[in-house]
Design a protein around this motif. Structure first.
Motif, PDB file in Angstrom:
ATOM      1  N   GLN A   1       0.842  -1.185   0.032  1.00  0.00           N
ATOM      2  CA  GLN A   1      -0.013  -0.172  -0.046  1.00  0.00           C
ATOM      3  C   GLN A   1       0.829   1.269  -0.051  1.00  0.00           C
ATOM      4  O   GLN A   1       0.173   2.228  -0.063  1.00  0.00           O
ATOM      5  CB  GLN A   1      -0.978  -0.113   1.229  1.00  0.00           C
ATOM      6  N   ASN A   2       2.081   1.106   0.118  1.00  0.00           N
ATOM      7  CA  ASN A   2       3.028   2.112   0.055  1.00  0.00           C
ATOM      8  C   ASN A   2       2.906   2.824  -1.481  1.00  0.00           C
ATOM      9  O   ASN A   2       2.726   2.392  -2.341  1.00  0.00           O
ATOM     10  CB  ASN A   2       4.363   1.981   0.443  1.00  0.00           C
ATOM     11  N   ALA A   3       3.330   4.116  -1.290  1.00  0.00           N
ATOM     12  CA  ALA A   3       3.322   4.928  -2.499  1.00  0.00           C
ATOM     13  C   ALA A   3       4.711   5.651  -2.726  1.00  0.00           C
ATOM     14  O   ALA A   3       5.366   5.898  -1.489  1.00  0.00           O
ATOM     15  CB  ALA A   3       2.240   6.256  -2.512  1.00  0.00           C
TER      16      ALA A   3
ATOM     17  N   LEU B   1      -2.639   9.260  -0.317  1.00  0.00           N
ATOM     18  CA  LEU B   1      -1.569   8.018  -0.513  1.00  0.00           C
ATOM     19  C   LEU B   1      -0.822   7.999   0.893  1.00  0.00           C
ATOM     20  O   LEU B   1      -0.320   9.042   1.550  1.00  0.00           O
ATOM     21  CB  LEU B   1      -1.072   7.960  -1.518  1.00  0.00           C
ATOM     22  N   GLN B   2      -0.422   6.731   1.261  1.00  0.00           N
ATOM     23  CA  GLN B   2       0.619   6.439   2.310  1.00  0.00           C
ATOM     24  C   GLN B   2       2.108   6.704   1.610  1.00  0.00           C
ATOM     25  O   GLN B   2       2.594   5.630   1.106  1.00  0.00           O
ATOM     26  CB  GLN B   2       0.534   5.146   2.941  1.00  0.00           C
TER      27      GLN B   2
ATOM     28  N   VAL C   1       3.111   3.938  -7.820  1.00  0.00           N
ATOM     29  CA  VAL C   1       4.011   4.573  -8.229  1.00  0.00           C
ATOM     30  C   VAL C   1       3.438   6.012  -8.446  1.00  0.00           C
ATOM     31  O   VAL C   1       2.634   5.821  -9.649  1.00  0.00           O
ATOM     32  CB  VAL C   1       4.956   3.996  -9.394  1.00  0.00           C
ATOM     33  N   VAL C   2       3.765   7.287  -8.125  1.00  0.00           N
ATOM     34  CA  VAL C   2       3.457   8.435  -8.576  1.00  0.00           C
ATOM     35  C   VAL C   2       4.129   9.066  -9.594  1.00  0.00           C
ATOM     36  O   VAL C   2       5.411   9.423  -9.092  1.00  0.00           O
ATOM     37  CB  VAL C   2       3.136   9.389  -7.356  1.00  0.00           C
TER      38      VAL C   2
ATOM     39  N   LEU D   1       4.591  14.130   4.870  1.00  0.00           N
ATOM     40  CA  LEU D   1       5.463  12.615   4.750  1.00  0.00           C
ATOM     41  C   LEU D   1       5.328  12.083   6.344  1.00  0.00           C
ATOM     42  O   LEU D   1       5.673  12.819   7.132  1.00  0.00           O
ATOM     43  CB  LEU D   1       6.936  12.970   4.266  1.00  0.00           C
ATOM     44  N   PRO D   2       5.425  10.872   6.215  1.00  0.00           N
ATOM     45  CA  PRO D   2       5.135  10.162   7.545  1.00  0.00           C
ATOM     46  C   PRO D   2       6.724  10.114   8.112  1.00  0.00           C
ATOM     47  O   PRO D   2       7.798  10.096   7.277  1.00  0.00           O
ATOM     48  CB  PRO D   2       4.614   8.771   7.316  1.00  0.00           C
TER      49      PRO D   2
END
Length: 303
Positions: free
Chosen positions: A4-6, A79-80, A30-31, A124-125
């Motif tokens: 689920q990561n982006a 997104l994450q 992928v962005v 950003l996390p």
């Protein structure tokens, strides 16, 4: 790695950027951030054909307003975000300017990525990795670069760089001074941001000289042909050289690494290296960042 990561990548439609985008598809969404919607759609289709997911976002990195709008679009996606790769860059051999009258190379390679990163950082996390693709041509002691005509970064100030003015004694081709100075700006940003924001990771990669990358498209058709079909196959056997495929693998590994490393500059083989003596001076990198922020603060917000 969480599917689920982006992963955000700029300049994903050709050369090292396209290869890296395809590599990142194995790690999550992928962005794809670039200026040509048609080319973004092609890479999006290539990723989806492999079973991956991609989201195209249009941005012109020579235009700070466009970059800030793109960052806002990405944040709105919810997104994450696990990582950001600042790969977009140009290398014209002669001086060119943007519609604002700024040096095109410096605006595209330094101002745009800087503004893009600053806009994303608050969203950003903790632990997210921001990677800049840099270049050792910023170092005047880098012998292969000197042999190729570079004389290292020629930084006077950010405002001088925006005007296309460089420290005297540089290359006979102004495009080389612009490129080297802009890439030094990238590395200075990484080193200063790593100290400023320890909750995130900021790293840099020197991908090696890849004659098949297509970075310098105005070198002439003969040289472009020779680079792609003659020099590129030889690259794996030459020190400091690489190929888009190998560079993409190294960049993807640095970006997705489960590591706390920050403020590290990696070479074309993924090993830590040093930048120029100038950029390693914390006072210098902090000055570049402070002057960049001051200049960007004068640029009107996007409507």
């Amino acid at each position: 790695m969480n599917s689920q990561n982006a992963w955000i990548i700029t300049g994903p439609t050709s050369g090292i950027g396209r290869r890296t985008a395809l590599e990142l598809a194995a790690y999550g969404t992928v962005v794809l951030v670039g200026r040509d919607p048609a080319k973004l759609a092609v890479v999006e289709q290539q990723i989806e054909a492999r079973g991956g997911q991609a989201v195209p976002v249009v941005a012109d990195f020579s235009d700070v307003g466009s970059v800030r709008r793109a960052a806002g679009e990405i944040v709105a996606l919810g997104l994450q975000i696990a990582g950001v790769l600042n790969n977009a860059g140009i290398f014209p051999l002669e001086s060119r300017t943007t519609r604002q009258g700024w040096d095109l190379t410096y605006a595209t390679n330094h101002l745009g990525p800087f503004a893009f990163t600053e806009a994303l950082v608050p969203h950003l996390p903790d632990g997210a990795n921001v990677v800049f693709v840099c270049s050792a041509v910023e170092d005047p002691e880098r012998r292969p670069a000197v042999m190729a005509g570079f004389r290292g970064a020629r930084f006077v100030s950010v405002e001088a760089s925006v005007r296309g003015e460089w420290k005297p004694g540089g290359s006979t081709r102004p495009g080389l001074d612009a490129y080297a100075t802009s890439k030094q700006g990238n590395l200075a940003t990484v080193l200063a941001f790593a100290r400023e924001t320890p909750r995130l990771r900021f790293n840099a990669v020197e991908p090696g000289f890849s004659p098949g990358s297509g970075l310098s498209r105005d070198a002439g058709p003969l040289l472009v042909f020779l680079s792609k079909y003659v020099l590129s196959p030889l690259a794996p056997m030459i020190k400091y050289w690489s190929t888009p495929k190998r560079a993409a693998r190294v960049i993807a590994e640095v970006l997705t690494a489960d590591s706390d490393a920050s403020g590290v500059y990696y070479d074309e083989r993924g090993k830590p290296m040093l930048g120029s003596a100038q950029v390693r001076d914390p006072g210098f990198s902090e000055r570049v960042v402070a002057e960049t922020r001051a200049f960007l603060a004068t640029v009107p917000a996007a409507p």
